[in-house]
Scaffold this motif. Structure first.
Motif, mmCIF file in Angstrom:
data_model
loop_
_atom_site.group_PDB
_atom_site.id
_atom_site.type_symbol
_atom_site.label_atom_id
_atom_site.label_comp_id
_atom_site.label_asym_id
_atom_site.label_seq_id
_atom_site.Cartn_x
_atom_site.Cartn_y
_atom_site.Cartn_z
ATOM 1 N N THR A 134 0.842 -1.190 0.000
ATOM 2 C CA THR A 134 0.000 0.000 0.000
ATOM 3 C C THR A 134 0.880 1.245 0.000
ATOM 4 O OG1 THR A 134 -0.094 0.236 2.406
ATOM 5 C CG2 THR A 134 -1.775 -1.186 1.394
ATOM 6 N N PRO A 135 0.337 2.352 -0.457
ATOM 7 C CA PRO A 135 1.096 3.602 -0.360
ATOM 8 C C PRO A 135 1.445 3.938 1.093
ATOM 9 C CG PRO A 135 -0.764 3.881 -1.840
ATOM 10 C CD PRO A 135 -0.924 2.538 -1.185
ATOM 11 N N GLN A 136 0.576 3.588 2.034
ATOM 12 C CA GLN A 136 0.825 3.870 3.439
ATOM 13 C C GLN A 136 2.061 3.130 3.949
ATOM 14 O OE1 GLN A 136 -2.135 2.980 2.100
ATOM 15 N NE2 GLN A 136 -3.483 4.709 2.530
ATOM 16 N N ASN B 66 5.798 15.795 5.251
ATOM 17 C CA ASN B 66 5.081 17.066 5.290
ATOM 18 C C ASN B 66 4.394 17.235 3.934
ATOM 19 O OD1 ASN B 66 4.496 19.858 4.847
ATOM 20 N ND2 ASN B 66 5.865 20.369 6.530
ATOM 21 N N PRO B 67 3.064 17.013 3.869
ATOM 22 C CA PRO B 67 2.352 17.121 2.589
ATOM 23 C C PRO B 67 2.472 18.494 1.928
ATOM 24 C CG PRO B 67 0.961 16.075 4.228
ATOM 25 C CD PRO B 67 2.176 16.568 4.940
ATOM 26 N N ALA B 68 2.473 19.570 2.706
ATOM 27 C CA ALA B 68 2.605 20.916 2.120
ATOM 28 C C ALA B 68 3.961 21.066 1.440
ATOM 29 C CB ALA B 68 2.415 21.989 3.188
ATOM 30 N N ARG B 69 4.987 20.554 2.077
ATOM 31 C CA ARG B 69 6.329 20.593 1.481
ATOM 32 C C ARG B 69 6.369 19.707 0.233
ATOM 33 N NH1 ARG B 69 9.921 19.527 6.110
ATOM 34 N NH2 ARG B 69 9.504 17.355 5.663
ATOM 35 N N GLY B 70 5.636 18.591 0.251
ATOM 36 C CA GLY B 70 5.559 17.704 -0.910
ATOM 37 C C GLY B 70 4.901 18.374 -2.105
ATOM 38 N N ILE C 157 0.518 9.082 -19.309
ATOM 39 C CA ILE C 157 0.954 8.809 -17.938
ATOM 40 C C ILE C 157 -0.312 8.661 -17.099
ATOM 41 C CG2 ILE C 157 2.210 9.660 -15.938
ATOM 42 C CD1 ILE C 157 3.833 11.434 -17.903
ATOM 43 N N LYS C 158 -0.447 7.527 -16.447
ATOM 44 C CA LYS C 158 -1.594 7.292 -15.570
ATOM 45 C C LYS C 158 -1.486 8.193 -14.338
ATOM 46 C CE LYS C 158 -3.695 4.172 -17.924
ATOM 47 N NZ LYS C 158 -4.949 4.563 -18.540
ATOM 48 N N PRO C 159 -2.602 8.461 -13.668
ATOM 49 C CA PRO C 159 -2.587 9.356 -12.511
ATOM 50 C C PRO C 159 -1.591 8.917 -11.437
ATOM 51 C CG PRO C 159 -4.838 8.794 -13.114
ATOM 52 C CD PRO C 159 -3.938 7.930 -13.942
ATOM 53 N N LEU C 160 -0.952 9.889 -10.804
ATOM 54 C CA LEU C 160 -0.042 9.606 -9.686
ATOM 55 C C LEU C 160 -0.790 9.447 -8.377
ATOM 56 C CD1 LEU C 160 3.134 11.890 -9.905
ATOM 57 C CD2 LEU C 160 3.001 9.417 -10.006
ATOM 58 N N ALA C 161 -1.868 10.147 -8.207
ATOM 59 C CA ALA C 161 -2.602 10.097 -6.942
ATOM 60 C C ALA C 161 -3.176 8.698 -6.732
ATOM 61 C CB ALA C 161 -3.728 11.124 -6.938
ATOM 62 N N PRO C 162 -2.857 8.061 -5.602
ATOM 63 C CA PRO C 162 -3.394 6.727 -5.341
ATOM 64 C C PRO C 162 -4.925 6.678 -5.345
ATOM 65 C CG PRO C 162 -1.576 7.172 -3.864
ATOM 66 C CD PRO C 162 -1.887 8.461 -4.587
ATOM 67 N N SER C 163 -5.588 7.779 -5.008
ATOM 68 C CA SER C 163 -7.053 7.787 -5.023
ATOM 69 C C SER C 163 -7.607 7.639 -6.432
ATOM 70 C CB SER C 163 -7.589 9.076 -4.404
ATOM 71 O OG SER C 163 -7.187 10.197 -5.177
ATOM 72 N N ALA C 164 -6.856 8.070 -7.426
ATOM 73 C CA ALA C 164 -7.290 7.986 -8.825
ATOM 74 C C ALA C 164 -6.680 6.787 -9.549
ATOM 75 C CB ALA C 164 -6.918 9.269 -9.562
ATOM 76 N N ASN C 165 -5.662 6.196 -8.957
ATOM 77 C CA ASN C 165 -4.964 5.061 -9.561
ATOM 78 C C ASN C 165 -4.554 4.121 -8.425
ATOM 79 O OD1 ASN C 165 -3.367 3.256 -10.924
ATOM 80 N ND2 ASN C 165 -2.028 4.780 -11.843
ATOM 81 N N PRO C 166 -5.448 3.183 -8.058
ATOM 82 C CA PRO C 166 -5.204 2.329 -6.890
ATOM 83 C C PRO C 166 -3.953 1.452 -6.975
ATOM 84 C CG PRO C 166 -7.468 2.095 -7.666
ATOM 85 C CD PRO C 166 -6.746 2.937 -8.664
ATOM 86 N N THR C 167 -3.383 1.286 -8.149
ATOM 87 C CA THR C 167 -2.168 0.473 -8.258
ATOM 88 C C THR C 167 -0.904 1.291 -8.018
ATOM 89 O OG1 THR C 167 -1.956 0.777 -10.658
ATOM 90 C CG2 THR C 167 -3.270 -1.101 -9.900
ATOM 91 N N ARG C 168 -1.042 2.603 -7.942
ATOM 92 C CA ARG C 168 0.123 3.476 -7.779
ATOM 93 C C ARG C 168 0.700 3.303 -6.374
ATOM 94 N NH1 ARG C 168 3.017 5.706 -11.898
ATOM 95 N NH2 ARG C 168 1.397 7.002 -12.812
ATOM 96 N N VAL D 25 6.444 14.088 -0.953
ATOM 97 C CA VAL D 25 5.631 14.023 -2.178
ATOM 98 C C VAL D 25 4.560 12.951 -2.051
ATOM 99 C CG1 VAL D 25 5.666 13.478 -4.647
ATOM 100 C CG2 VAL D 25 7.368 15.025 -3.693
ATOM 101 N N LEU D 26 4.932 11.763 -1.580
ATOM 102 C CA LEU D 26 3.945 10.701 -1.446
ATOM 103 C C LEU D 26 2.863 11.082 -0.451
ATOM 104 C CD1 LEU D 26 2.840 7.944 -2.111
ATOM 105 C CD2 LEU D 26 4.538 6.945 -0.544
ATOM 106 N N SER D 27 3.233 11.715 0.654
ATOM 107 C CA SER D 27 2.207 12.117 1.629
ATOM 108 C C SER D 27 1.238 13.117 1.021
ATOM 109 C CB SER D 27 2.842 12.673 2.896
ATOM 110 O OG SER D 27 3.477 13.909 2.673
ATOM 111 N N TRP D 28 1.747 14.026 0.191
ATOM 112 C CA TRP D 28 0.853 14.982 -0.483
ATOM 113 C C TRP D 28 -0.031 14.266 -1.495
ATOM 114 C CZ3 TRP D 28 1.328 16.759 -5.770
ATOM 115 C CH2 TRP D 28 0.316 17.657 -6.105
ATOM 116 N N LEU D 29 0.551 13.363 -2.288
ATOM 117 C CA LEU D 29 -0.248 12.625 -3.277
ATOM 118 C C LEU D 29 -1.378 11.851 -2.611
ATOM 119 C CD1 LEU D 29 2.606 11.283 -5.568
ATOM 120 C CD2 LEU D 29 0.892 13.014 -6.167
ATOM 121 N N MET D 30 -1.163 11.386 -1.397
ATOM 122 C CA MET D 30 -2.186 10.636 -0.676
ATOM 123 C C MET D 30 -3.326 11.518 -0.172
ATOM 124 S SD MET D 30 0.408 7.940 1.178
ATOM 125 C CE MET D 30 -0.770 7.401 2.387
ATOM 126 N N THR D 31 -3.153 12.841 -0.230
ATOM 127 C CA THR D 31 -4.225 13.760 0.195
ATOM 128 C C THR D 31 -5.153 14.140 -0.959
ATOM 129 O OG1 THR D 31 -3.028 15.839 -0.222
ATOM 130 C CG2 THR D 31 -2.696 14.782 1.933
#
Length: 113
Positions: free
Chosen positions: A9-11, A25-29, A64-75, A106-112
């Motif tokens: 999982t991304p987590q 830090n998602p803001a920094r990401g 390029i498929k979406p980076l956000a795990p919410s839009a691309n569950p395999t990411r 970056v990953l923490s931000w993508l997860m938001t």
């Protein structure tokens, strides 16, 4: 320090990066994702912001498929694949590998998204 083997999982992947570097830090990401780091491109140059839809590489035109795990569950569910793409893309954007802290941010931000 090795990453979590077979991160499912991304987590799990995020926790591994945080173990190596510290709290994400998602803001920094988001800031990192949108900034140019002395090179021609930012992450957003190809992935756009928000990265929750298909985009195209700015040079090759390849989808390029979406980076956000919410839009691309395999990411970010395969450690080796995530590391491969972080290495390639960080070198394109930064001219070097990303640090574990940068990956965590970056990953923490993508997860938001």
């Amino acid at each position: 320090m090795a990453l979590a083997v077979g991160a499912a999982t991304p987590q799990v992947l995020l926790k591994s990066y945080e173990t190596q570097s510290g709290k994400a830090n998602p803001a920094r990401g988001e800031q990192f994702f949108n900034a140019k780091h002395g090179k021609e491109w930012s992450c957003a140059s190809c992935h756009e912001n928000p990265p929750n839809h298909d985009t195209k590489h700015i040079v090759t035109g390849k989808v390029i498929k979406p980076l956000a795990p919410s839009a691309n569950p395999t990411r970010f569910t395969n450690e080796a694949k995530a590391e491969k793409w972080f290495k390639r893309n960080c070198n394109d954007v930064l001219g070097r590998d990303c640090t574990s802290q940068e990956k965590a941010d970056v990953l923490s931000w993508l997860m938001t998204i």
